[in-house]
Write a protein that holds these residues in place. Structure first.
Motif, PDB file in Angstrom:
ATOM      1  N   ARG A  75      10.193   4.010  -3.575  1.00  0.00           N
ATOM      2  CA  ARG A  75      10.001   2.590  -3.310  1.00  0.00           C
ATOM      3  C   ARG A  75       9.039   2.066  -4.374  1.00  0.00           C
ATOM      4  O   ARG A  75       7.963   2.614  -4.582  1.00  0.00           O
TER       5      ARG A  75
ATOM      6  N   TRP B 279       1.828  -2.086   3.421  1.00  0.00           N
ATOM      7  CA  TRP B 279       2.261  -1.325   2.258  1.00  0.00           C
ATOM      8  C   TRP B 279       1.258  -0.209   1.979  1.00  0.00           C
ATOM      9  O   TRP B 279       0.083  -0.486   1.737  1.00  0.00           O
ATOM     10  N   ARG B 280       1.755   1.024   2.015  1.00  0.00           N
ATOM     11  CA  ARG B 280       0.893   2.179   1.768  1.00  0.00           C
ATOM     12  C   ARG B 280       1.038   2.624   0.321  1.00  0.00           C
ATOM     13  O   ARG B 280       2.151   2.903  -0.141  1.00  0.00           O
ATOM     14  N   LEU B 281      -0.063   2.686  -0.394  1.00  0.00           N
ATOM     15  CA  LEU B 281      -0.076   3.075  -1.802  1.00  0.00           C
ATOM     16  C   LEU B 281      -0.950   4.311  -1.977  1.00  0.00           C
ATOM     17  O   LEU B 281      -2.033   4.413  -1.395  1.00  0.00           O
TER      18      LEU B 281
ATOM     19  N   SER C 164      -5.280   7.339  -0.352  1.00  0.00           N
ATOM     20  CA  SER C 164      -4.207   6.538   0.204  1.00  0.00           C
ATOM     21  C   SER C 164      -4.786   5.252   0.775  1.00  0.00           C
ATOM     22  O   SER C 164      -5.801   5.290   1.488  1.00  0.00           O
TER      23      SER C 164
ATOM     24  N   THR D 101      -3.677   1.508   2.760  1.00  0.00           N
ATOM     25  CA  THR D 101      -2.664   0.690   3.416  1.00  0.00           C
ATOM     26  C   THR D 101      -3.110  -0.763   3.356  1.00  0.00           C
ATOM     27  O   THR D 101      -4.173  -1.120   3.872  1.00  0.00           O
TER      28      THR D 101
ATOM     29  N   MET E 115       8.418  -4.868  -2.326  1.00  0.00           N
ATOM     30  CA  MET E 115       8.564  -3.411  -2.306  1.00  0.00           C
ATOM     31  C   MET E 115      10.017  -3.105  -1.965  1.00  0.00           C
ATOM     32  O   MET E 115      10.508  -3.495  -0.909  1.00  0.00           O
TER      33      MET E 115
ATOM     34  N   TYR F  13       0.524   3.817  -8.935  1.00  0.00           N
ATOM     35  CA  TYR F  13       0.431   4.165  -7.517  1.00  0.00           C
ATOM     36  C   TYR F  13       1.810   4.540  -6.975  1.00  0.00           C
ATOM     37  O   TYR F  13       2.830   3.994  -7.394  1.00  0.00           O
ATOM     38  N   GLU F  14       1.818   5.485  -6.044  1.00  0.00           N
ATOM     39  CA  GLU F  14       3.055   5.906  -5.397  1.00  0.00           C
ATOM     40  C   GLU F  14       3.106   5.362  -3.979  1.00  0.00           C
ATOM     41  O   GLU F  14       2.096   4.937  -3.413  1.00  0.00           O
ATOM     42  N   THR F  15       4.300   5.383  -3.403  1.00  0.00           N
ATOM     43  CA  THR F  15       4.505   5.001  -2.010  1.00  0.00           C
ATOM     44  C   THR F  15       5.069   6.209  -1.255  1.00  0.00           C
ATOM     45  O   THR F  15       5.457   7.192  -1.888  1.00  0.00           O
TER      46      THR F  15
END
Length: 307
Positions: A163, A202-204, A210, A212, A239, A261-263
């Motif tokens: 995502r 949205w969590r990054l 981490s 949110t 997203m 950043y990842e999801t």
């Protein structure tokens, strides 16, 4: 077809939920379905279903008959797969479920090609805005994104997926580009209200950290294609699955935001129940879909870590 048997007919009737829906599925008239049910009940000497003008419901005897019928039909399926040569020649009905947008863009076209290669397999595609419940629904394969929480199911990965946060160059030029996740609270974010989970969270992830972020915006929808159209029109940050935005990132119509950043994981899986593990039609379709997605021009490619 199993629906030709009394057991198959009754299970289909219960799953469809009405005489009219069952009649459409079997290409019969509702009175014909009602007569067939009455003959079954007369032979057994019990009432299996309570009927109203719109719905049906199981009696206590019907519950017992339905559970036993499902078990017997599953056992018959398993026996036939073991003794037949169907692994060499897939055949029969295959019911596939997929998310709306991904189903329209990728699964539907893949089924078209699969049908040409395997003409003895009939395919029904059901597109929904939320995952179906397996193995309770009359679905053989469900295409899902992300983690699969149900340990009773088999999940085979058919494509890698992430995502991504994306926005149009027009929006970023006018509103600036976020540098840190918290910056998103100062931006117009396009919110997808899908399934039953909390929306707008949205969590990054970066390394072992981490965050949110509760995002907001003036536009929200339950349809991913509509949300993507808004992002392309410069309405905000979205997203969305990499498979949905890859071609727009390549063309420059969208730009990745917060690329460092990842999801949470969003790989694409074909999910089915344990009893279908040896089914030729399931195995062939999963292999075909994996190969189809691996060669698709609009999908992500190896090396597309940052756009």
């Amino acid at each position: 077809m199993k629906e030709d048997s009394e057991l198959g007919f009754f299970c289909l009737l219960v799953k469809q939920g009405s005489l009219a829906s069952t009649a459409r599925e079997l290409n019969l008239t509702p009175p014909a379905v009602s007569r067939r049910l009455a003959l079954l009940e007369d032979r057994l000497g019990v009432r299996l279903l309570n009927r109203t003008t719109r719905r049906i419901s199981l009696t206590s005897e019907g519950e017992v008959y339905f559970r036993s019928a499902q078990r017997i039909l599953n056992d018959i399926d398993d026996m036939e797969r073991l003794v037949s040569s169907s692994r060499a020649a897939p055949k029969g009905m295959l019911r596939v479920n997929a998310p709306l947008g991904f189903g329209r863009s990728y699964v539907g076209p893949a089924i078209s090609g699969f049908s040409k290669d395997y003409p003895e397999v009939s395919v029904q595609l059901h597109l929904t805005d939320r995952p179906v419940s397996l193995p309770d629904e009359s679905i053989d394969i469900s295409i899902r994104f992300g983690e699969i929480p149900d340990s009773r199911l088999i999940a085979r990965k058919v494509a890698s997926n992430r995502r991504l946060l994306v926005a149009s160059p027009t929006y970023l030029h006018a509103s600036g580009t976020p540098v840190y996740p918290h910056d998103l609270t100062q931006h117009q974010c396009i919110v997808l209200r899908q399934n039953s989970g909390a929306y707008g969270n949205w969590r990054l992830i970066k390394g072992d950290r981490s965050e949110t972020i509760k995002v907001h915006g003036t536009l929200s929808t339950n349809d991913g294609e509509v949300a993507l159209g808004w992002a392309l029109a410069g309405q905000g940050i979205l997203m969305r699955a990499e498979w949905d935005v890859a071609k727009y990132l390549r063309s420059g119509r969208l730009t990745q935001v917060l690329a460092d950043y990842e999801t949470p994981a969003a790989d694409i899986h074909a999910v089915f129940s344990e009893r279908l593990n040896l089914s030729a039609k399931v195995t062939c379709f999963v292999d075909y879909l994996r190969e189809y997605l691996g060669q698709h021009a609009d999908g992500p490619r190896p090396g597309d870590s940052n756009w």
